[in-house]
Design an enzyme around this catalytic site. Structure first.
Site, PDB file in Angstrom:
ATOM      1  N   HIS A   1      -3.390  -5.673  -0.038  1.00 52.29           N
ATOM      2  CA  HIS A   1      -3.391  -5.506   1.368  1.00 52.29           C
ATOM      3  C   HIS A   1      -3.678  -7.002   0.992  1.00 52.29           C
ATOM      4  O   HIS A   1      -3.947  -7.537   1.158  1.00 52.29           O
ATOM      5  CB  HIS A   1      -4.497  -5.100   2.049  1.00 52.29           C
ATOM      6  CG  HIS A   1      -3.720  -3.599   2.426  1.00 52.29           C
ATOM      7  ND1 HIS A   1      -3.188  -3.351   3.319  1.00 52.29           N
ATOM      8  CD2 HIS A   1      -4.522  -2.836   2.018  1.00 52.29           C
ATOM      9  CE1 HIS A   1      -2.981  -1.676   3.379  1.00 52.29           C
ATOM     10  NE2 HIS A   1      -3.551  -1.399   2.163  1.00 52.29           N
TER      11      HIS A   1
ATOM     12  N   GLU B   1      -2.012  -9.210   3.457  1.00 50.29           N
ATOM     13  CA  GLU B   1      -2.414  -9.354   4.693  1.00 50.29           C
ATOM     14  C   GLU B   1      -3.885  -9.557   5.329  1.00 50.29           C
ATOM     15  O   GLU B   1      -4.766  -9.760   5.368  1.00 50.29           O
ATOM     16  CB  GLU B   1      -1.880  -9.025   5.494  1.00 50.29           C
ATOM     17  CG  GLU B   1      -2.664  -7.355   6.463  1.00 50.29           C
ATOM     18  CD  GLU B   1      -2.153  -6.174   5.343  1.00 50.29           C
ATOM     19  OE1 GLU B   1      -1.619  -6.486   3.822  1.00 50.29           O
ATOM     20  OE2 GLU B   1      -2.004  -4.830   5.506  1.00 50.29           O
TER      21      GLU B   1
ATOM     22  N   CYS C   1       0.616  -1.175   0.190  1.00 51.10           N
ATOM     23  CA  CYS C   1      -0.730  -0.131   0.413  1.00 51.10           C
ATOM     24  C   CYS C   1       0.995   1.517  -0.674  1.00 51.10           C
ATOM     25  O   CYS C   1       1.508   1.686  -0.391  1.00 51.10           O
ATOM     26  CB  CYS C   1      -0.704   0.141   1.295  1.00 51.10           C
ATOM     27  SG  CYS C   1      -2.367   0.954   0.987  1.00 51.10           S
TER      28      CYS C   1
END
Lengths: 251, 196
Positions: B178, B180, B76
Protein backbone atom coordinates in the site's frame (compact mmCIF):
# COMPACT_ATOMS: atom_id res chain seq x y z
CA UNK A 1 10.98 -11.13 6.11
CA UNK A 2 8.49 -8.76 7.61
CA UNK A 3 10.12 -6.34 10.08
CA UNK A 4 9.32 -6.18 13.79
CA UNK A 5 7.16 -3.11 14.40
CA UNK A 6 7.51 -0.32 16.95
CA UNK A 7 4.19 1.26 17.79
CA UNK A 8 3.90 4.36 19.96
CA UNK A 9 0.55 4.47 21.74
CA UNK A 10 -1.25 7.73 22.38
CA UNK A 11 -4.06 7.90 24.93
CA UNK A 12 -6.39 10.69 23.87
CA UNK A 13 -8.76 12.71 25.97
CA UNK A 14 -10.61 15.63 24.37
CA UNK A 15 -8.20 15.75 21.45
CA UNK A 16 -5.00 15.67 23.49
CA UNK A 17 -2.74 12.80 24.48
CA UNK A 18 -2.32 11.72 28.07
CA UNK A 19 -0.58 8.74 29.61
CA UNK A 20 -1.47 7.03 32.81
CA UNK A 21 0.75 5.08 35.13
CA UNK A 22 -1.18 1.90 35.90
CA UNK A 23 -4.10 3.73 34.24
CA UNK A 24 -4.70 5.87 37.32
CA UNK A 25 -2.74 9.11 37.19
CA UNK A 26 -3.05 11.07 33.98
CA UNK A 27 -0.62 13.62 32.69
CA UNK A 28 -1.06 15.69 29.57
CA UNK A 29 1.76 15.08 27.13
CA UNK A 30 0.67 16.89 24.01
CA UNK A 31 -1.19 17.42 20.80
CA UNK A 32 -2.36 14.15 19.25
CA UNK A 33 -1.81 14.87 15.54
CA UNK A 34 1.51 16.67 15.99
CA UNK A 35 2.84 13.98 18.30
CA UNK A 36 1.75 11.27 15.84
CA UNK A 37 3.43 13.08 12.96
CA UNK A 38 6.61 13.43 14.96
CA UNK A 39 6.63 9.70 15.72
CA UNK A 40 5.99 8.86 12.05
CA UNK A 41 8.92 11.06 11.01
CA UNK A 42 11.12 9.38 13.60
CA UNK A 43 10.34 5.98 12.10
CA UNK A 44 7.33 4.63 14.00
CA UNK A 45 5.86 1.72 12.02
CA UNK A 46 2.29 2.30 13.13
CA UNK A 47 0.44 4.36 15.69
CA UNK A 48 -2.30 3.46 18.12
CA UNK A 49 -4.72 6.12 19.35
CA UNK A 50 -6.86 5.17 22.32
CA UNK A 51 -9.86 7.33 23.16
CA UNK A 52 -10.22 7.50 26.92
CA UNK A 53 -12.97 10.12 26.93
CA UNK A 54 -16.01 8.93 28.79
CA UNK A 55 -18.53 11.37 27.36
CA UNK A 56 -20.46 11.68 24.10
CA UNK A 57 -18.76 15.04 23.42
CA UNK A 58 -15.39 13.38 23.95
CA UNK A 59 -16.29 10.62 21.49
CA UNK A 60 -17.33 13.13 18.84
CA UNK A 61 -14.14 15.12 19.32
CA UNK A 62 -12.22 11.87 18.84
CA UNK A 63 -14.01 11.11 15.55
CA UNK A 64 -12.99 14.51 14.12
CA UNK A 65 -9.50 13.94 15.43
CA UNK A 66 -9.29 10.59 13.59
CA UNK A 67 -10.25 12.35 10.37
CA UNK A 68 -7.44 14.82 10.92
CA UNK A 69 -4.94 12.06 11.75
CA UNK A 70 -5.85 10.15 8.56
CA UNK A 71 -5.24 13.20 6.44
CA UNK A 72 -1.91 14.08 8.02
CA UNK A 73 -0.19 10.79 8.78
CA UNK A 74 1.29 8.53 6.11
CA UNK A 75 1.63 5.29 8.09
CA UNK A 76 -1.10 2.93 9.31
CA UNK A 77 -2.89 3.70 12.54
CA UNK A 78 -5.27 1.89 14.85
CA UNK A 79 -7.96 3.54 16.94
CA UNK A 80 -9.59 2.12 20.01
CA UNK A 81 -11.55 2.96 23.10
CA UNK A 82 -15.28 2.81 23.51
CA UNK A 83 -15.99 0.79 20.36
CA UNK A 84 -18.93 -1.40 21.28
CA UNK A 85 -20.96 -1.79 18.09
CA UNK A 86 -20.33 -2.33 14.40
CA UNK A 87 -21.63 1.21 13.85
CA UNK A 88 -18.87 2.61 16.05
CA UNK A 89 -16.36 0.70 13.92
CA UNK A 90 -17.95 1.87 10.67
CA UNK A 91 -17.88 5.50 11.81
CA UNK A 92 -14.14 5.30 12.47
CA UNK A 93 -13.46 3.44 9.20
CA UNK A 94 -15.35 6.14 7.32
CA UNK A 95 -13.13 8.89 8.70
CA UNK A 96 -9.99 6.98 7.74
CA UNK A 97 -8.90 4.62 10.53
CA UNK A 98 -6.89 1.66 9.18
CA UNK A 99 -7.72 -0.63 12.08
CA UNK A 100 -9.88 -0.55 15.19
CA UNK A 101 -9.14 -2.25 18.47
CA UNK A 102 -11.88 -3.73 20.58
CA UNK A 103 -11.56 -4.85 24.16
CA UNK A 104 -14.31 -4.92 26.82
CA UNK A 105 -17.11 -4.92 24.24
CA UNK A 106 -15.71 -8.08 22.63
CA UNK A 107 -15.56 -9.83 26.00
CA UNK A 108 -19.18 -8.87 26.62
CA UNK A 109 -20.28 -9.76 23.10
CA UNK A 110 -17.72 -11.99 21.32
CA UNK A 111 -19.73 -12.08 18.09
CA UNK A 112 -18.79 -8.41 17.62
CA UNK A 113 -15.42 -9.72 16.39
CA UNK A 114 -17.08 -11.90 13.72
CA UNK A 115 -19.42 -9.11 12.72
CA UNK A 116 -16.69 -6.50 12.14
CA UNK A 117 -14.22 -8.94 10.60
CA UNK A 118 -16.69 -10.37 8.11
CA UNK A 119 -17.84 -6.95 7.01
CA UNK A 120 -14.50 -5.09 6.90
CA UNK A 121 -11.88 -7.85 6.92
CA UNK A 122 -9.64 -9.29 9.63
CA UNK A 123 -6.93 -6.75 8.88
CA UNK A 124 -9.26 -4.12 10.36
CA UNK A 125 -9.78 -5.87 13.71
CA UNK A 126 -7.25 -5.77 16.53
CA UNK A 127 -8.37 -7.67 19.62
CA UNK A 128 -6.97 -5.84 22.64
CA UNK A 129 -6.69 -7.99 25.73
CA UNK A 130 -5.84 -6.85 29.26
CA UNK A 131 -4.72 -9.82 31.30
CA UNK A 132 -3.95 -10.25 34.98
CA UNK A 133 -2.37 -13.26 36.63
CA UNK A 134 -3.94 -15.09 39.55
CA UNK A 135 -2.00 -18.03 40.98
CA UNK A 136 0.10 -18.33 37.86
CA UNK A 137 -2.86 -18.35 35.50
CA UNK A 138 -3.80 -15.39 33.31
CA UNK A 139 -7.36 -14.09 33.21
CA UNK A 140 -9.00 -11.36 31.16
CA UNK A 141 -9.91 -8.06 32.74
CA UNK A 142 -12.18 -5.40 31.30
CA UNK A 143 -12.73 -1.66 31.79
CA UNK A 144 -9.05 -0.81 31.77
CA UNK A 145 -8.14 -3.53 34.21
CA UNK A 146 -10.70 -2.60 36.84
CA UNK A 147 -12.96 -5.60 36.34
CA UNK A 148 -11.83 -9.24 36.52
CA UNK A 149 -13.55 -11.89 34.42
CA UNK A 150 -13.47 -15.67 34.54
CA UNK A 151 -12.20 -15.94 31.00
CA UNK A 152 -8.81 -17.58 30.73
CA UNK A 153 -6.35 -15.72 28.49
CA UNK A 154 -5.32 -18.50 26.11
CA UNK A 155 -8.86 -19.69 25.49
CA UNK A 156 -9.96 -16.16 24.80
CA UNK A 157 -7.24 -15.25 22.29
CA UNK A 158 -7.70 -18.54 20.42
CA UNK A 159 -11.40 -17.82 20.24
CA UNK A 160 -10.64 -14.28 19.07
CA UNK A 161 -8.43 -15.59 16.28
CA UNK A 162 -11.09 -18.08 15.18
CA UNK A 163 -13.72 -15.37 15.16
CA UNK A 164 -11.61 -13.30 12.79
CA UNK A 165 -9.36 -10.97 14.78
CA UNK A 166 -6.36 -9.98 12.65
CA UNK A 167 -3.98 -9.20 15.52
CA UNK A 168 -3.79 -9.53 19.29
CA UNK A 169 -2.69 -6.56 21.38
CA UNK A 170 -1.85 -7.97 24.79
CA UNK A 171 -1.26 -5.92 27.91
CA UNK A 172 -0.25 -7.58 31.12
CA UNK A 173 -1.94 -5.47 33.77
CA UNK A 174 0.60 -6.70 36.30
CA UNK A 175 3.33 -5.02 34.27
CA UNK A 176 1.59 -2.08 32.61
CA UNK A 177 3.02 1.27 33.62
CA UNK A 178 5.57 -0.32 35.95
CA UNK A 179 8.40 -0.01 33.41
CA UNK A 180 10.05 -3.21 34.60
CA UNK A 181 9.75 -5.27 31.44
CA UNK A 182 7.28 -7.50 29.62
CA UNK A 183 6.41 -11.07 30.68
CA UNK A 184 8.40 -12.67 27.83
CA UNK A 185 7.48 -16.27 28.59
CA UNK A 186 3.82 -15.42 28.34
CA UNK A 187 4.34 -13.78 24.96
CA UNK A 188 6.42 -16.68 23.63
CA UNK A 189 3.71 -19.13 24.69
CA UNK A 190 1.08 -17.00 22.98
CA UNK A 191 3.14 -16.87 19.80
CA UNK A 192 3.34 -20.67 19.89
CA UNK A 193 -0.44 -20.96 20.02
CA UNK A 194 -1.54 -18.30 17.52
CA UNK A 195 -0.91 -17.73 13.84
CA UNK A 196 -1.88 -14.05 13.82
CA UNK A 197 0.56 -11.27 14.81
CA UNK A 198 0.97 -10.36 18.48
CA UNK A 199 1.63 -6.85 19.73
CA UNK A 200 3.22 -6.67 23.17
CA UNK A 201 2.11 -3.82 25.37
CA UNK A 202 2.65 -2.53 28.86
CA UNK A 203 5.85 -2.55 30.83
CA UNK A 204 8.61 -1.21 28.58
CA UNK A 205 11.09 0.69 30.70
CA UNK A 206 14.26 0.24 28.68
CA UNK A 207 15.64 -0.76 25.29
CA UNK A 208 16.53 -4.20 26.61
CA UNK A 209 12.91 -4.84 27.65
CA UNK A 210 11.87 -4.28 24.06
CA UNK A 211 14.76 -6.36 22.71
CA UNK A 212 13.64 -9.20 24.98
CA UNK A 213 9.97 -9.19 24.06
CA UNK A 214 10.76 -9.12 20.31
CA UNK A 215 13.37 -11.87 20.54
CA UNK A 216 12.72 -14.17 23.52
CA UNK A 217 9.05 -13.18 23.64
CA UNK A 218 8.71 -13.64 19.85
CA UNK A 219 6.25 -10.75 19.64
CA UNK A 220 5.72 -9.22 16.20
CA UNK A 221 5.48 -5.69 17.49
CA UNK A 222 6.04 -3.70 20.65
CA UNK A 223 3.73 -0.94 21.74
CA UNK A 224 4.98 1.68 24.17
CA UNK A 225 4.00 5.09 25.43
CA UNK A 226 5.91 6.57 28.37
CA UNK A 227 9.42 5.98 27.08
CA UNK A 228 8.56 7.96 23.96
CA UNK A 229 6.28 10.63 25.38
CA UNK A 230 8.77 11.83 27.93
CA UNK A 231 11.53 11.91 25.33
CA UNK A 232 13.81 9.42 27.08
CA UNK A 233 14.53 7.77 23.76
CA UNK A 234 13.24 8.56 20.28
CA UNK A 235 11.67 5.92 18.08
CA UNK A 236 14.63 6.30 15.71
CA UNK A 237 17.23 5.77 18.45
CA UNK A 238 15.33 2.77 19.75
CA UNK A 239 15.22 1.14 16.32
CA UNK A 240 18.95 1.66 15.82
CA UNK A 241 19.53 -0.06 19.15
CA UNK A 242 17.24 -2.93 18.17
CA UNK A 243 19.14 -3.32 14.92
CA UNK A 244 22.42 -3.57 16.85
CA UNK A 245 20.83 -6.45 18.75
CA UNK A 246 20.12 -8.25 15.49
CA UNK A 247 16.41 -7.46 15.35
CA UNK A 248 14.97 -6.89 11.89
CA UNK A 249 13.50 -3.40 11.96
CA UNK A 250 12.66 -0.82 9.30
CA UNK A 251 15.16 2.04 9.34
CA UNK B 1 -6.78 14.29 -13.25
CA UNK B 2 -6.44 10.86 -11.64
CA UNK B 3 -9.56 8.68 -11.69
CA UNK B 4 -9.85 6.41 -8.67
CA UNK B 5 -12.16 3.59 -9.71
CA UNK B 6 -15.01 3.18 -7.23
CA UNK B 7 -16.44 -0.33 -7.39
CA UNK B 8 -17.64 -0.57 -3.80
CA UNK B 9 -14.79 -2.57 -2.30
CA UNK B 10 -14.23 -0.85 0.96
CA UNK B 11 -12.65 2.35 1.93
CA UNK B 12 -10.96 4.64 -0.58
CA UNK B 13 -10.27 7.24 2.06
CA UNK B 14 -6.60 6.45 2.60
CA UNK B 15 -5.79 6.56 -1.13
CA UNK B 16 -7.57 9.92 -1.42
CA UNK B 17 -5.76 11.25 1.66
CA UNK B 18 -2.36 10.24 0.25
CA UNK B 19 -3.12 12.02 -3.04
CA UNK B 20 -4.20 15.08 -1.04
CA UNK B 21 -0.87 15.04 0.81
CA UNK B 22 1.15 15.03 -2.40
CA UNK B 23 -1.11 17.67 -3.95
CA UNK B 24 -2.52 15.54 -6.79
CA UNK B 25 -5.92 16.17 -8.39
CA UNK B 26 -8.23 13.18 -8.31
CA UNK B 27 -11.83 12.07 -8.49
CA UNK B 28 -13.55 8.93 -7.24
CA UNK B 29 -15.76 7.50 -9.96
CA UNK B 30 -17.31 4.50 -11.69
CA UNK B 31 -18.27 6.58 -14.73
CA UNK B 32 -16.79 4.96 -17.85
CA UNK B 33 -16.34 8.27 -19.70
CA UNK B 34 -14.53 9.86 -16.76
CA UNK B 35 -12.25 6.83 -16.37
CA UNK B 36 -11.41 6.75 -20.09
CA UNK B 37 -10.56 10.43 -20.24
CA UNK B 38 -8.46 10.58 -17.04
CA UNK B 39 -4.69 11.15 -17.30
CA UNK B 40 -4.05 8.33 -14.83
CA UNK B 41 -6.23 5.63 -13.36
CA UNK B 42 -6.00 4.03 -9.92
CA UNK B 43 -7.62 0.69 -9.17
CA UNK B 44 -7.56 0.26 -5.39
CA UNK B 45 -9.18 -2.57 -3.50
CA UNK B 46 -9.62 -4.16 -0.12
CA UNK B 47 -11.46 -7.35 0.66
CA UNK B 48 -11.88 -10.62 -1.11
CA UNK B 49 -10.80 -11.20 -4.73
CA UNK B 50 -13.76 -13.09 -6.19
CA UNK B 51 -16.35 -10.68 -4.79
CA UNK B 52 -14.25 -7.71 -5.92
CA UNK B 53 -14.09 -9.27 -9.41
CA UNK B 54 -17.91 -9.68 -9.42
CA UNK B 55 -18.29 -6.02 -8.55
CA UNK B 56 -16.06 -4.97 -11.47
CA UNK B 57 -18.20 -7.15 -13.76
CA UNK B 58 -21.49 -5.79 -12.38
CA UNK B 59 -20.36 -2.29 -13.24
CA UNK B 60 -19.24 -3.36 -16.72
CA UNK B 61 -15.70 -2.19 -15.99
CA UNK B 62 -13.63 -5.25 -16.99
CA UNK B 63 -13.15 -4.43 -20.67
CA UNK B 64 -13.00 -0.71 -19.94
CA UNK B 65 -9.96 -1.28 -17.71
CA UNK B 66 -8.26 -3.72 -20.10
CA UNK B 67 -8.58 -1.25 -22.98
CA UNK B 68 -7.16 1.77 -21.12
CA UNK B 69 -4.04 3.26 -22.70
CA UNK B 70 -3.01 5.80 -20.03
CA UNK B 71 -0.96 4.65 -16.98
CA UNK B 72 -3.06 2.48 -14.67
CA UNK B 73 -1.99 1.51 -11.14
CA UNK B 74 -3.62 -1.35 -9.25
CA UNK B 75 -3.09 -1.44 -5.50
CA UNK B 76 -3.30 -4.65 -3.42
CA UNK B 77 -6.50 -6.47 -4.51
CA UNK B 78 -6.61 -4.01 -7.42
CA UNK B 79 -3.35 -5.45 -8.71
CA UNK B 80 -4.42 -9.03 -8.02
CA UNK B 81 -7.51 -8.46 -10.17
CA UNK B 82 -5.19 -7.48 -13.03
CA UNK B 83 -3.53 -10.94 -12.92
CA UNK B 84 -4.74 -14.12 -14.68
CA UNK B 85 -6.37 -15.95 -11.82
CA UNK B 86 -6.66 -15.81 -8.02
CA UNK B 87 -6.83 -18.73 -5.62
CA UNK B 88 -8.99 -16.54 -3.39
CA UNK B 89 -12.48 -17.66 -4.39
CA UNK B 90 -10.91 -19.51 -7.38
CA UNK B 91 -11.68 -16.67 -9.76
CA UNK B 92 -10.48 -15.73 -13.26
CA UNK B 93 -9.28 -12.14 -13.27
CA UNK B 94 -8.59 -9.51 -15.94
CA UNK B 95 -5.56 -11.29 -17.39
CA UNK B 96 -3.38 -8.21 -17.88
CA UNK B 97 -0.35 -9.54 -15.97
CA UNK B 98 0.51 -13.12 -17.04
CA UNK B 99 0.76 -14.56 -13.53
CA UNK B 100 -1.41 -16.22 -10.91
CA UNK B 101 -2.22 -15.18 -7.33
CA UNK B 102 -1.65 -17.78 -4.61
CA UNK B 103 -2.16 -17.99 -0.86
CA UNK B 104 0.76 -17.76 1.59
CA UNK B 105 1.41 -20.75 3.81
CA UNK B 106 1.92 -19.96 7.52
CA UNK B 107 5.06 -21.48 9.02
CA UNK B 108 5.32 -20.79 12.74
CA UNK B 109 8.73 -22.38 13.05
CA UNK B 110 10.22 -19.84 10.64
CA UNK B 111 8.06 -16.94 11.79
CA UNK B 112 5.99 -16.80 8.60
CA UNK B 113 2.55 -15.47 9.50
CA UNK B 114 -0.56 -15.17 7.39
CA UNK B 115 -1.76 -12.51 6.75
CA UNK B 116 1.55 -10.96 5.76
CA UNK B 117 1.11 -7.76 7.72
CA UNK B 118 3.61 -5.01 8.28
CA UNK B 119 6.72 -3.53 6.69
CA UNK B 120 8.82 -5.60 4.31
CA UNK B 121 11.52 -4.92 1.74
CA UNK B 122 11.14 -4.50 -2.00
CA UNK B 123 14.11 -5.79 -4.01
CA UNK B 124 15.19 -6.15 -7.67
CA UNK B 125 13.56 -2.82 -8.47
CA UNK B 126 13.25 -2.13 -12.18
CA UNK B 127 10.78 0.48 -13.31
CA UNK B 128 10.42 4.28 -13.44
CA UNK B 129 7.77 3.67 -10.75
CA UNK B 130 10.73 3.22 -8.37
CA UNK B 131 12.69 6.31 -9.40
CA UNK B 132 14.66 7.59 -6.35
CA UNK B 133 13.62 4.55 -4.29
CA UNK B 134 16.47 2.58 -2.71
CA UNK B 135 16.89 -1.10 -3.34
CA UNK B 136 15.57 -2.91 -0.27
CA UNK B 137 13.30 -0.04 0.82
CA UNK B 138 10.52 -0.92 3.28
CA UNK B 139 6.85 -0.65 2.33
CA UNK B 140 3.62 -1.62 4.10
CA UNK B 141 1.78 -4.84 3.24
CA UNK B 142 -1.51 -6.37 4.42
CA UNK B 143 -2.52 -9.47 2.45
CA UNK B 144 -2.82 -13.25 2.51
CA UNK B 145 -2.49 -13.88 -1.25
CA UNK B 146 0.24 -12.73 -3.63
CA UNK B 147 1.21 -12.95 -7.32
CA UNK B 148 3.83 -15.44 -8.41
CA UNK B 149 7.17 -14.20 -9.69
CA UNK B 150 7.15 -13.65 -13.48
CA UNK B 151 9.00 -11.61 -16.13
CA UNK B 152 6.67 -8.66 -15.50
CA UNK B 153 7.74 -8.40 -11.83
CA UNK B 154 9.34 -5.01 -11.19
CA UNK B 155 9.99 -5.74 -7.51
CA UNK B 156 10.30 -8.90 -5.45
CA UNK B 157 9.60 -9.48 -1.76
CA UNK B 158 9.62 -12.49 0.52
CA UNK B 159 7.19 -13.93 3.06
CA UNK B 160 8.02 -17.62 3.33
CA UNK B 161 8.24 -17.64 -0.46
CA UNK B 162 9.33 -15.02 -2.93
CA UNK B 163 6.52 -13.14 -4.68
CA UNK B 164 6.05 -10.29 -7.14
CA UNK B 165 5.44 -7.25 -4.92
CA UNK B 166 5.01 -5.02 -7.97
CA UNK B 167 4.25 -5.71 -11.63
CA UNK B 168 4.34 -3.73 -14.87
CA UNK B 169 3.29 -4.45 -18.41
CA UNK B 170 2.96 -1.66 -20.97
CA UNK B 171 0.86 1.10 -19.39
CA UNK B 172 -0.30 -1.15 -16.54
CA UNK B 173 1.34 -1.12 -13.10
CA UNK B 174 0.47 -2.80 -9.83
CA UNK B 175 1.75 -2.87 -6.27
CA UNK B 176 0.90 -5.55 -3.74
CA UNK B 177 1.87 -3.16 -0.95
CA UNK B 178 0.00 0.00 0.00
CA UNK B 179 1.97 3.07 -1.17
CA UNK B 180 -0.70 5.24 0.49
CA UNK B 181 0.36 3.82 3.88
CA UNK B 182 4.09 3.39 3.24
CA UNK B 183 5.40 6.65 4.66
CA UNK B 184 7.68 8.83 2.55
CA UNK B 185 8.71 5.90 0.33
CA UNK B 186 5.08 5.28 -0.58
CA UNK B 187 4.44 8.94 -1.32
CA UNK B 188 7.48 9.00 -3.62
CA UNK B 189 6.13 5.95 -5.50
CA UNK B 190 2.76 7.68 -5.94
CA UNK B 191 4.53 10.82 -7.18
CA UNK B 192 6.52 8.68 -9.63
CA UNK B 193 3.28 7.16 -10.92
CA UNK B 194 1.80 10.62 -11.45
CA UNK B 195 4.90 11.65 -13.40
CA UNK B 196 4.82 8.62 -15.74
Amino acid sequence: MVAKRIIPCLDVKDGRTVKGVNFLQLQDVGDAVELGKLYAEQGADELVYLDISATVEGRNTFTSLVECIALNINIPFTVGGGISTIDDAARLLDVGADKISINSAAVRNPSLIDEIASKYGSQFVVLAVDAKSIDGKYFITTHGGRQMTERELFEWVREGQERGAGEILLTSMDHDGTRCGYPCELFAELSEQLSIPIIASGGAGSVSDIVDVLSKGRADAALAASIFHYGEITVGELKKELMKHGINVRI
Amino acid sequence: MIAIIDYDTGNLRSVCNALERIGAKYCVTDDVAVIRSADKVLLPGVGEASSAMSKLKERGLCNVIKELTQPVLGICIGMQLMCMHSEEGDVDCLGIFPTGVRRFIADREHGVKVPHMGWNRINNLKSPLFKDIDEGAFVYFVHSFAPDVCDEAISLSCNGRQFASALAKGNFYGTQFHPEKSGDVGEQILKNFIEL
